[in-house]
Enzyme design. Structure first.
Site, PDB file in Angstrom:
ATOM      1  N   LYS A 112       0.720  -1.265  -0.038  1.00 30.35           N
ATOM      2  CA  LYS A 112      -0.051   0.080   0.015  1.00 30.35           C
ATOM      3  C   LYS A 112       0.916   1.263   0.019  1.00 30.35           C
ATOM      4  CE  LYS A 112      -4.233  -1.482   0.455  1.00 30.35           C
ATOM      5  NZ  LYS A 112      -5.506  -1.917   0.841  1.00 30.35           N
ATOM      6  N   LYS A 195      -3.802 -10.454  -6.786  1.00 27.84           N
ATOM      7  CA  LYS A 195      -5.052 -10.580  -6.121  1.00 27.84           C
ATOM      8  C   LYS A 195      -6.001  -9.672  -6.722  1.00 27.84           C
ATOM      9  CE  LYS A 195      -5.714  -8.051  -1.960  1.00 27.84           C
ATOM     10  NZ  LYS A 195      -6.611  -7.761  -0.941  1.00 27.84           N
ATOM     11  N   LYS A 198     -10.243  -4.249  -4.528  1.00 23.49           N
ATOM     12  CA  LYS A 198     -10.868  -3.006  -4.797  1.00 23.49           C
ATOM     13  C   LYS A 198     -10.338  -1.754  -5.294  1.00 23.49           C
ATOM     14  CE  LYS A 198     -13.529  -3.435  -0.369  1.00 23.49           C
ATOM     15  NZ  LYS A 198     -12.499  -3.527   0.729  1.00 23.49           N
TER      16      LYS A 198
END
Ligand code: AQP
Length: 329
Positions: A112, A195, A198
């Site tokens: 992130k 993966k 969102k």
């Protein structure tokens, strides 16, 4: 007495089938046998900049999806994280029992902070400690989540063990990660090496629970396939393995049976069949979702009831921890 379960999802965007398969589908299987706490973790969502009105809306949408998918607020405690102040309060105590090095090793933080290089805030770094507080406040035996969250649960166990040892008592139950054999990590439709997420850069990465039939068909049609033309799962076929897993998880047909069904047929037939099955699976879910979204008073009642139940458990736990640590009177 039933054992407890805790799990949650961030209202950081629309729910995708990876979230459903990795998390919610598992929850439904446990709801009857465990005393379950299903949280909408909005404090986690603000570690990435959110539009305030949109965040509130996404929180309501996520609650409606929980209900539409089958979470029963009479049997389980469904609540919003920011309605229970003990989550943030416990995080502070846990911060003092967590080492910088442990958080620096977290894969999600590394990913992130690359993805949001302009905003590597302390909250993003501290996210796993907040998650440890989310979990440990409720003494759950199990935490059913996708595989990407496994490392965070290990940290929660480490913090619990450290505090149990420091104060010479069983302050916390040690929670166990529970994942599915298949579907623990649903991969992106546009890239079977990463993966489904969102916040993926491209809408071709995921299928949202809110996608229309048309969009679902288009996304499946565009999904990446492997170089040969055989409908089969296997280590050498990451794209088909992913599509077959999704197809199987949503229909209940085993991968072996799907392989038989599509033997001798090409990817075209397979994708048409998969799109039809997904659209049929989504339609009743979307109908239920619309009913909950159109009844804001009922949704508010369910969330208020959930917050009340969660606060009762969490405040008691926080009180116990404050006592042993030497806080409060
Ligand atoms: N691709 C996935 N396969 C299986 N499970 C998944 N989960 C997420 N992606 C997959 C599981 O869904 C639950 C909720 O996740 P979250 O919203 O708390 O955060 P996340 O893991 O970071 O999910 P996303 O969709 O990738 O969101 P963004 O893009 O905002 O980070 C968890 O149980 C998770 O394991």
């Amino acid at each position: 007495m039933k054992q407890r379960l805790f799990s949650g999802i961030q209202p950081s965007g629309e729910l995708h089938i990876g979230n459903y398969i990795g998390a919610i589908k598992q929850w439904l299987g446990f709801q009857e046998s465990y005393e379950s706490f299903f949280c909408i973790v909005d404090l986690h969502a603000i570690t990435v900049r959110q539009d305030p009105a949109k965040l509130r809306e996404q929180t309501r949408k996520l609650a409606s999806w929980y209900l539409a998918c089958g979470i029963d607020p009479e049997k389980s405690t469904m609540f919003v994280q920011s309605d229970v102040p003990a989550h943030a309060q416990m995080t502070w105590v846990f911060n003092t029992f967590t080492q910088m090095g442990e958080l620096q090793r977290m894969t999600q933080y590394k990913d992130k902070s690359k993805q949001h290089a302009e905003n590597i805030n302390v909250g993003l770094f501290d996210y796993p400690v907040l998650m440890a507080a989310d979990i440990l406040l409720y003494d759950p035996e199990i935490v059913p989540v996708g595989e990407d969250q496994k490392q965070h649960i290990e940290l929660a166990r480490d913090i619990a063990t450290r505090m149990n040892n420091a104060y010479g008592r069983e302050l916390f139950v040690l929670p166990k990660y529970v994942g599915q054999k298949e579907g623990a990590r649903v991969m992106g439709l546009d890239n079977p090496e990463k993966k489904m997420s969102k916040s993926a850069g491209s809408e071709w990465n995921y299928i949202l629970l809110s996608d229309t039939a048309d969009v679902v068909a288009k996304k499946i049609k565009r999904a990446v396939t492997d170089t040969d033309t055989v409908v089969r799962a296997g280590d050498d076929k990451p794209a088909l393995t992913n599509l077959l897993t999704i197809y199987s998880m949503l229909t209940g047909t085993s991968i072996a049976d799907l392989e038989k069904q599509y033997a001798g047929k090409g990817y075209g037939d397979f994708k048409t069949g998969m799109a039809e099955a997904m659209i049929a699976w989504l339609a009743p879910l979307q109908e239920k979702y619309a009913i909950y979204m159109n009844d804001p008073a009922e949704l508010d009642r369910a969330l208020s009831r959930g917050a009340q139940k969660a606060n009762a458990v969490a405040q008691q736990k926080l009180h116990n921890v404050y006592q042993v640590v030497g806080l409060g009177r």
